[in-house]
Structures are given as structure tokens and as C-alpha cells.
Design a protein around this motif. Structure first.
Motif, PDB file in Angstrom:
ATOM      1  N   TYR A  98       0.826  -1.206   0.000  1.00 13.56           N
ATOM      2  CA  TYR A  98       0.000   0.000   0.000  1.00 13.56           C
ATOM      3  C   TYR A  98       0.867   1.267   0.000  1.00 13.56           C
ATOM      4  CZ  TYR A  98      -3.894  -3.108   1.198  1.00 13.56           C
ATOM      5  OH  TYR A  98      -4.846  -4.117   1.185  1.00 13.56           O
ATOM      6  N   ALA A  99       1.968   1.233   0.731  1.00 12.64           N
ATOM      7  CA  ALA A  99       2.843   2.411   0.780  1.00 12.64           C
ATOM      8  C   ALA A  99       3.403   2.729  -0.598  1.00 12.64           C
ATOM      9  CB  ALA A  99       3.979   2.168   1.773  1.00 12.64           C
ATOM     10  N   MET A 100       3.857   1.694  -1.310  1.00 13.17           N
ATOM     11  CA  MET A 100       4.423   1.914  -2.638  1.00 13.17           C
ATOM     12  C   MET A 100       3.340   2.332  -3.628  1.00 13.17           C
ATOM     13  SD  MET A 100       7.396  -0.996  -2.857  1.00 13.17           S
ATOM     14  CE  MET A 100       8.441  -0.128  -4.022  1.00 13.17           C
ATOM     15  N   ALA A 101       2.121   1.829  -3.425  1.00 12.17           N
ATOM     16  CA  ALA A 101       1.012   2.212  -4.293  1.00 12.17           C
ATOM     17  C   ALA A 101       0.725   3.705  -4.187  1.00 12.17           C
ATOM     18  CB  ALA A 101      -0.237   1.408  -3.933  1.00 12.17           C
ATOM     19  N   VAL A 102       0.720   4.231  -2.977  1.00 13.70           N
ATOM     20  CA  VAL A 102       0.449   5.658  -2.782  1.00 13.70           C
ATOM     21  C   VAL A 102       1.488   6.512  -3.507  1.00 13.70           C
ATOM     22  CG1 VAL A 102       0.292   7.526  -1.088  1.00 13.70           C
ATOM     23  CG2 VAL A 102      -0.764   5.312  -0.598  1.00 13.70           C
ATOM     24  N   LEU A 103       2.738   6.086  -3.466  1.00 15.49           N
ATOM     25  CA  LEU A 103       3.779   6.846  -4.166  1.00 15.49           C
ATOM     26  C   LEU A 103       3.586   6.785  -5.678  1.00 15.49           C
ATOM     27  CD1 LEU A 103       6.333   8.501  -3.126  1.00 15.49           C
ATOM     28  CD2 LEU A 103       4.897   7.336  -1.435  1.00 15.49           C
ATOM     29  N   GLU A 104       3.052   5.681  -6.186  1.00 12.21           N
ATOM     30  CA  GLU A 104       2.721   5.613  -7.615  1.00 12.21           C
ATOM     31  C   GLU A 104       1.660   6.659  -7.956  1.00 12.21           C
ATOM     32  OE1 GLU A 104       1.898   1.821  -9.506  1.00 12.21           O
ATOM     33  OE2 GLU A 104       2.948   0.765  -7.893  1.00 12.21           O
ATOM     34  N   VAL A 105       0.641   6.758  -7.127  1.00  9.81           N
ATOM     35  CA  VAL A 105      -0.425   7.725  -7.364  1.00  9.81           C
ATOM     36  C   VAL A 105       0.123   9.148  -7.294  1.00  9.81           C
ATOM     37  CG1 VAL A 105      -2.610   8.647  -6.475  1.00  9.81           C
ATOM     38  CG2 VAL A 105      -2.230   6.182  -6.534  1.00  9.81           C
ATOM     39  N   ASN A 106       0.931   9.414  -6.287  1.00 12.64           N
ATOM     40  CA  ASN A 106       1.497  10.750  -6.139  1.00 12.64           C
ATOM     41  C   ASN A 106       2.347  11.133  -7.347  1.00 12.64           C
ATOM     42  OD1 ASN A 106       2.376  13.189  -4.576  1.00 12.64           O
ATOM     43  ND2 ASN A 106       4.353  12.159  -4.751  1.00 12.64           N
ATOM     44  N   ALA A 107       3.214  10.213  -7.784  1.00 13.35           N
ATOM     45  CA  ALA A 107       4.136  10.515  -8.875  1.00 13.35           C
ATOM     46  C   ALA A 107       3.462  10.565 -10.233  1.00 13.35           C
ATOM     47  CB  ALA A 107       5.267   9.488  -8.891  1.00 13.35           C
ATOM     48  N   SER A 108       2.199  10.144 -10.309  1.00 17.67           N
ATOM     49  CA  SER A 108       1.451  10.228 -11.562  1.00 17.67           C
ATOM     50  C   SER A 108       0.392  11.335 -11.496  1.00 17.67           C
ATOM     51  CB  SER A 108       0.791   8.887 -11.880  1.00 17.67           C
ATOM     52  OG  SER A 108      -0.119   8.527 -10.848  1.00 17.67           O
ATOM     53  N   MET A 109       0.564  12.239 -10.527  1.00 16.85           N
ATOM     54  CA  MET A 109      -0.312  13.394 -10.348  1.00 16.85           C
ATOM     55  C   MET A 109      -1.722  13.028  -9.908  1.00 16.85           C
ATOM     56  SD  MET A 109       1.697  15.947 -10.925  1.00 16.85           S
ATOM     57  CE  MET A 109       3.050  14.931 -10.251  1.00 16.85           C
ATOM     58  N   GLY A 110      -1.839  11.914  -9.193  1.00 23.91           N
ATOM     59  CA  GLY A 110      -3.129  11.536  -8.631  1.00 23.91           C
ATOM     60  C   GLY A 110      -3.365  12.219  -7.289  1.00 23.91           C
TER      61      GLY A 110
END
Length: 303
Positions: A98-110
Motif C-alpha cells: 500500500y505504501a508503494m502504491a500511494v507513491l505511484e499515485v502521487n508521482a502520476s499526479m493523482g
């Protein structure tokens, strides 16, 4: 008026009123904002929903980051766990996913919740959502845990820093992990003093961590460090819940972290001039990230 300037005052309020840290923080928010308790809790429920969406969406639908350095890691971890190859156990396994997923969202402007920063946004939801899933914890208790985490973040912002540019990654990932650890202790039945012991242990264990984002982007190694922050928070919470005491109080540990951060060289405080960012491979990937940015934004100059 319910307020506190440091951890010592927070613990004294807990003792006087026989409240948990989450209750003190909720009342503080009501008093300062002059908003009724139900509205304050409703707003935090919205925070929880955003956290949940950002932590779970990339597991099924991976997203590529703007710089192209990360994307799909959460799904890889999920497939690894589903194949029975997970060696971390359920709580930590889900937590780092879940932690890595949130960073994916952040880095894709989510849309994410900065907790306390965008670069460390995966740690609090990562650990708390994993605990909720494993122990079937209600959303009401999760909301309380987020108020608790907010109290720790507030103390860090008031008395030290949460900025990587000021204190290195120990200030971003370190404080986020301290927030998660302290909240996890209350969530699992611990006392206020144990929560603050856990927060202090986290900062001690992450003391001196530098901030060296490749390409100056909040992608790599930021995502990996969010996973490490979850692990550190879980360890600190476990130690505290077992009765292991922390010899250095949280107030002192915050001051230590701040002083260490100011002594970290400028090149290792979010400037991308040292550490991983200055490695040969990091520099090559930096050029890749710039090229990726150019394709998405014509105003970026190609070097």
C-alpha cells in the motif's frame, strides 16, 4: 481550550483527562476550528477514503509516474504475495504494498493525502490500512488513529521539521513512520506513553537518513523508503507494545533529529546533488526522466 506545545504536555493532558492521544487531538481540532466534533470526524473520514483509494487502486491498475522511474511496483508485490512467496507476513506485506502504491499515485499526479508530506505519503495509510485488514478494525477506530497520527505530525512541524530540504529524509519518511508507529500502538491497545515511545524509536532508527531523489523527482528512492518506513514503524510499535521502553523521550528525539538534519550536507537535502541522485546509474535515469517529462510537457527544456 485544548492544546499542547510538546509531547510532555500532550501526555499530561492524557493523564489529567484519562484520554487517549486521538481524543486530545480531536478536541484540539474542535476548539481551534470552532467546528462541531461530528464535522471534524467527517472530514477525517474523507481523508481516510482518499488514503484507501490511493493505496489500493494501483494494486489492480498500475500507473506510470511522470518521470517514468516508477510504476507497477504495488501490483508486483501483490502477485508475489498471491503466489505464496511473501516472506514478510500479512501486515508488513500489505503495508509495504500500500505504501508503494500511494507513491505511484502521487508521482502520476493523482490525489493523495500528504502525511506529513507527499514524498512520505504512503507510510501512514500503508501500515494503518494493513492493520485494519488483518484485524478487522472499524473505520471509526481508523479515524481515531489518523487523529493520533496528526498529533505526532503536528509536534514534528511545530518543534522540528518535516521537510527533506531542511532535515533530510529522516524528517520526511522518519516523521511519517513515527506518526504511523504511534497511531498503530493506540490502534492495537497501547497507552499514550507507549505510542510516544514508538515514535521516538522510529526517529532513532532513521536518524541521519539523507534525501537524494534521482532527477529531483519524488519517485526514486522515495518509493522504496516509504516501504522501509512502514517496516520501521511496525518494528517500533511491536517493541513498544511488548513493554520495551525508549530511554530518550520523543521531545528530545525530535530535537536530535532536527539538529542532525541541519548538519546533513546541502547536497544530501533534496537537491539531487549527492547520494543516489549523483550515482552514475542515477544520472542516466535522470536523463530518462527528463525525456519522459518532455513528452508530457513541452515547456520542459531538454538537456
Amino acid at each position: 481550550m485544548t492544546d499542547f506545545k510538546n509531547a510532555q504536555e500532550l501526555l499530561e493532558l492524557c493523564r489529567q483527562r484519562q484520554w487517549m492521544i486521538s481524543e486530545v487531538m480531536k478536541q484540539r481540532e474542535c476548539d481551534l476550528s470552532e467546528v462541531p466534533m461530528d464535522q471534524v470526524c467527517f472530514r477525517m473520514q474523507q481523508v481516510l477514503e482518499i488514503m484507501r483509494a490511493s493505496a489500493k487502486t494501483p494494486v489492480k491498475a498500475p500507473v506510470k509516474s511522470m518521470g517514468g522511474l516508477i510504476g507497477g511496483e504495488a501490483k508486483k508485490l501483490t502477485l508475489h504475495r498471491n503466489a505464496g512467496k511473501n516472506i514478510c507476513g500479512e501486515v508488513l506485506g500489505h503495508g509495504i504494498t500500500y505504501a508503494m502504491a500511494v507513491l505511484e499515485v502521487n508521482a502520476s499526479m493523482g490525489v493523495i493525502v500528504a502525511a506529513p508530506t507527499a514524498g512520505s505519503a504512503g507510510i501512514v495509510p500503508g501500515l494503518l490500512l494493513a492493520l485494519q485488514q488483518e484485524y478487522h478494525i472499524s473505520d471509526d477506530r481508523m479515524v481515531d488513529a489518523l487523529f493520533h497520527a496528526g498529533a505526532i505530525g503536528y509536534l514534528a512541524m511545530r518543534n522540528a521539521t518535516v521537510a527533506g530540504a531542511v532535515g533530510g529524509c529522516q524528517a520526511e519518511v522518519g516523521v511519517a513512520a513515527a506518526m504511523a508507529a504511534a497511531a498503530a500502538v493506540e490502534l492495537m491497545g497501547g497507552e499514550p506513553a507507549q505510542s510516544l515511545d514508538a515514535a521516538s524509536t522510529v526517529l532513532m532508527n532513521m536518524l541521519g537518513l539523507v534525501c537524494d531523489p534521482v532527477g529531483g523527482l519524488v519517485e526514486y528512492p522515495c518509493q522504496n523508503r516509504n516501504a522501509a518506513g512502514v517496516a520501521n514503524a511496525l518494528i517500533a510499535a511491536e517493541l513498544s507494545l511488548s513493554g520495551v521502553r525508549q530511554l530518550i523521550p520523543f521531545d528530545e528525539m525530535l530535537d536530535i533529529m532536527y539538529q542532525v538534519g541541519k548538519r546533513i550536507p546541502y547536497e544530501l537535502r533534496e537537491t539531487a546533488l549527492g547520494g543516489c541522485a549523483a550515482s552514475p546509474s542515477g544520472c542516466r535515469h535522470c536523463r530518462t526522466a527528463l525525456s519522459a517529462s518532455v513528452t508530457q510537457n513541452d515547456s520542459v527544456v531538454r538537456f
